[in-house]
Design a protein around this motif. Structure first.
Motif, mmCIF file in Angstrom:
data_model
loop_
_atom_site.group_PDB
_atom_site.id
_atom_site.type_symbol
_atom_site.label_atom_id
_atom_site.label_comp_id
_atom_site.label_asym_id
_atom_site.label_seq_id
_atom_site.Cartn_x
_atom_site.Cartn_y
_atom_site.Cartn_z
ATOM 1 N N LYS A 30 0.858 -1.183 0.000
ATOM 2 C CA LYS A 30 0.000 0.000 0.000
ATOM 3 C C LYS A 30 0.893 1.231 0.000
ATOM 4 C CE LYS A 30 -4.488 -0.313 2.250
ATOM 5 N NZ LYS A 30 -5.060 -1.428 1.534
ATOM 6 N N LEU A 31 0.512 2.220 -0.771
ATOM 7 C CA LEU A 31 1.246 3.480 -0.793
ATOM 8 C C LEU A 31 0.191 4.571 -0.917
ATOM 9 C CD1 LEU A 31 3.993 4.995 -1.042
ATOM 10 C CD2 LEU A 31 3.767 4.755 -3.504
ATOM 11 N N GLY A 32 -0.103 5.230 0.185
ATOM 12 C CA GLY A 32 -1.159 6.235 0.160
ATOM 13 C C GLY A 32 -2.455 5.587 -0.298
ATOM 14 N N GLN A 33 -3.023 6.112 -1.378
ATOM 15 C CA GLN A 33 -4.295 5.597 -1.898
ATOM 16 C C GLN A 33 -4.078 4.500 -2.943
ATOM 17 O OE1 GLN A 33 -7.382 6.589 -0.732
ATOM 18 N NE2 GLN A 33 -6.092 7.576 0.784
ATOM 19 N N LEU A 34 -2.820 4.103 -3.149
ATOM 20 C CA LEU A 34 -2.535 3.099 -4.179
ATOM 21 C C LEU A 34 -2.330 1.734 -3.539
ATOM 22 C CD1 LEU A 34 0.044 5.119 -6.298
ATOM 23 C CD2 LEU A 34 -2.401 4.848 -6.746
ATOM 24 N N GLU A 35 -2.844 0.714 -4.212
ATOM 25 C CA GLU A 35 -2.587 -0.658 -3.782
ATOM 26 C C GLU A 35 -1.872 -1.391 -4.903
ATOM 27 O OE1 GLU A 35 -5.976 -2.784 -2.341
ATOM 28 O OE2 GLU A 35 -6.281 -1.351 -0.704
ATOM 29 N N ILE A 36 -0.757 -1.998 -4.557
ATOM 30 C CA ILE A 36 0.042 -2.729 -5.554
ATOM 31 C C ILE A 36 -0.053 -4.203 -5.209
ATOM 32 C CG2 ILE A 36 2.390 -3.122 -6.407
ATOM 33 C CD1 ILE A 36 2.164 0.164 -5.178
ATOM 34 N N TYR A 54 5.639 -7.922 -13.697
ATOM 35 C CA TYR A 54 4.204 -7.649 -13.742
ATOM 36 C C TYR A 54 3.665 -7.391 -12.346
ATOM 37 C CZ TYR A 54 5.296 -10.094 -18.027
ATOM 38 O OH TYR A 54 5.896 -10.475 -19.201
ATOM 39 N N LEU A 55 2.592 -6.612 -12.250
ATOM 40 C CA LEU A 55 1.922 -6.354 -10.982
ATOM 41 C C LEU A 55 0.593 -5.697 -11.287
ATOM 42 C CD1 LEU A 55 2.495 -3.075 -10.879
ATOM 43 C CD2 LEU A 55 4.580 -3.761 -9.754
ATOM 44 N N SER A 56 -0.197 -5.469 -10.250
ATOM 45 C CA SER A 56 -1.412 -4.696 -10.461
ATOM 46 C C SER A 56 -1.332 -3.427 -9.616
ATOM 47 C CB SER A 56 -2.653 -5.512 -10.087
ATOM 48 O OG SER A 56 -2.660 -5.769 -8.698
ATOM 49 N N ILE A 57 -1.920 -2.368 -10.112
ATOM 50 C CA ILE A 57 -1.964 -1.095 -9.382
ATOM 51 C C ILE A 57 -3.423 -0.657 -9.341
ATOM 52 C CG2 ILE A 57 -1.169 1.303 -9.243
ATOM 53 C CD1 ILE A 57 1.026 0.495 -11.315
ATOM 54 N N GLU A 58 -3.916 -0.430 -8.152
ATOM 55 C CA GLU A 58 -5.286 0.070 -8.010
ATOM 56 C C GLU A 58 -5.237 1.414 -7.309
ATOM 57 O OE1 GLU A 58 -9.704 -1.432 -6.618
ATOM 58 O OE2 GLU A 58 -7.956 -2.654 -6.127
ATOM 59 N N ASN A 59 -5.944 2.390 -7.879
ATOM 60 C CA ASN A 59 -5.992 3.737 -7.311
ATOM 61 C C ASN A 59 -7.307 3.898 -6.555
ATOM 62 O OD1 ASN A 59 -6.064 6.443 -6.719
ATOM 63 N ND2 ASN A 59 -5.456 7.122 -8.753
ATOM 64 N N LYS A 60 -7.223 3.934 -5.224
ATOM 65 C CA LYS A 60 -8.434 4.044 -4.406
ATOM 66 C C LYS A 60 -8.714 5.499 -4.049
ATOM 67 C CE LYS A 60 -8.841 -0.544 -3.032
ATOM 68 N NZ LYS A 60 -9.476 -1.477 -2.135
ATOM 69 N N GLY A 61 -7.884 6.398 -4.559
ATOM 70 C CA GLY A 61 -8.031 7.810 -4.220
ATOM 71 C C GLY A 61 -8.939 8.531 -5.191
ATOM 72 N N SER A 62 -8.972 9.857 -5.060
ATOM 73 C CA SER A 62 -9.847 10.656 -5.920
ATOM 74 C C SER A 62 -9.040 11.443 -6.954
ATOM 75 C CB SER A 62 -10.672 11.616 -5.062
ATOM 76 O OG SER A 62 -9.793 12.377 -4.251
ATOM 77 N N ALA A 63 -7.714 11.324 -6.899
ATOM 78 C CA ALA A 63 -6.867 12.023 -7.873
ATOM 79 C C ALA A 63 -6.043 11.009 -8.647
ATOM 80 C CB ALA A 63 -5.934 12.994 -7.151
ATOM 81 N N LYS A 106 -8.112 0.073 -11.888
ATOM 82 C CA LYS A 106 -7.149 -0.972 -11.527
ATOM 83 C C LYS A 106 -6.485 -1.443 -12.810
ATOM 84 C CE LYS A 106 -6.407 -5.288 -9.116
ATOM 85 N NZ LYS A 106 -6.942 -6.269 -8.170
ATOM 86 N N ILE A 107 -5.183 -1.348 -12.852
ATOM 87 C CA ILE A 107 -4.426 -1.819 -14.016
ATOM 88 C C ILE A 107 -3.732 -3.111 -13.602
ATOM 89 C CG2 ILE A 107 -2.435 -1.349 -15.507
ATOM 90 C CD1 ILE A 107 -3.216 1.641 -15.314
ATOM 91 N N THR A 108 -4.014 -4.179 -14.332
ATOM 92 C CA THR A 108 -3.377 -5.453 -14.032
ATOM 93 C C THR A 108 -2.450 -5.805 -15.185
ATOM 94 O OG1 THR A 108 -5.315 -6.153 -12.782
ATOM 95 C CG2 THR A 108 -3.784 -7.874 -13.452
ATOM 96 N N MET A 109 -1.168 -5.867 -14.884
ATOM 97 C CA MET A 109 -0.186 -6.208 -15.928
ATOM 98 C C MET A 109 -0.102 -7.719 -16.030
ATOM 99 S SD MET A 109 2.868 -3.583 -14.980
ATOM 100 C CE MET A 109 2.526 -1.836 -14.757
ATOM 101 N N GLN A 110 -0.129 -8.228 -17.270
ATOM 102 C CA GLN A 110 -0.015 -9.658 -17.495
ATOM 103 C C GLN A 110 0.854 -9.891 -18.717
ATOM 104 O OE1 GLN A 110 -4.154 -10.074 -18.041
ATOM 105 N NE2 GLN A 110 -4.470 -11.229 -16.164
ATOM 106 N N PRO A 111 1.520 -11.050 -18.771
ATOM 107 C CA PRO A 111 2.302 -11.352 -19.971
ATOM 108 C C PRO A 111 1.400 -11.335 -21.197
ATOM 109 C CG PRO A 111 2.784 -12.909 -18.215
ATOM 110 C CD PRO A 111 1.612 -12.085 -17.754
#
Length: 172
Positions: A30-36, A54-63, A106-111
């Motif tokens: 977790k980093l601020g409003q981001l979840e990796i 690869y990883l996923s990044i989800e932005n739970k914030g408003s910006a 939410k951006i999910t990186m995949q091969p």
């Protein structure tokens, strides 16, 4: 009786799935409003200069925020790439200015599709079972240290191979 057995089987499968769930959940940052979620890299062969990660990044914030760089001690540099079909050719290119993650996205990186990270100029081959430290830098949220689990090239990102794989790594 048959109905009861069926119910029991469903129950057993459900609890097995629930028992397996925390395993995959543990690998999150977790980093601020981001979840990796679930950073992993592909194992490489000797002489291979770069590895996909690869990883996923989800932005739970408003910006919106953007991933501007990735770095790791095992690589000379890290790049954020996008893959897109142009005609019938898969083109890979570096993203200028980083990867934007919009609020609620939410951006999910995949091969094989969309976005991925490249670890360029590897100091040594990445072997399945290794853990590779890396730093992700976001424009607003700042830096976060993550660990990429190196996974076998042939293993599905998340599938039945995971459990088999884990058993294989127990005796090392």
């Amino acid at each position: 009786m048959k109905h009861f057995v069926q119910k029991l089987a469903t129950l057993a499968i459900t609890s097995a799935l629930l028992a397996a769930a925390p395993l995959s959940q543990a690998h999150e940052y977790k980093l601020g409003q981001l979840e990796i979620g679930h950073p992993y890299a592909r194992a490489t062969v000797p002489g291979q200069p770069a590895a996909g990660a690869y990883l996923s990044i989800e932005n739970k914030g408003s910006a919106p925020d953007r991933l501007v760089s990735v770095s790791s001690p095992v690589a000379k540099s890290g790049e954020i790439h996008t893959m897109a079909m142009e005609g019938n050719v898969m083109k890979m290119r570096e993203l200028d200015g980083g990867l934007e993650v919009k609020p609620g996205q939410k951006i999910t990186m995949q091969p094989g599709n969309g976005y991925h990270l490249m670890l360029m100029g590897l100091s040594k081959p990445l072997q399945a079972g290794e853990k590779v430290p890396a730093t992700l830098t976001f424009e607003k949220a700042g830096k976060v240290e993550v660990t990429f689990n190196v996974e076998d090239r042939n293993a599905a990102a998340a599938g039945k191979d995971d459990m088999k794989d884990m058993k294989g790594h127990m005796h090392h």
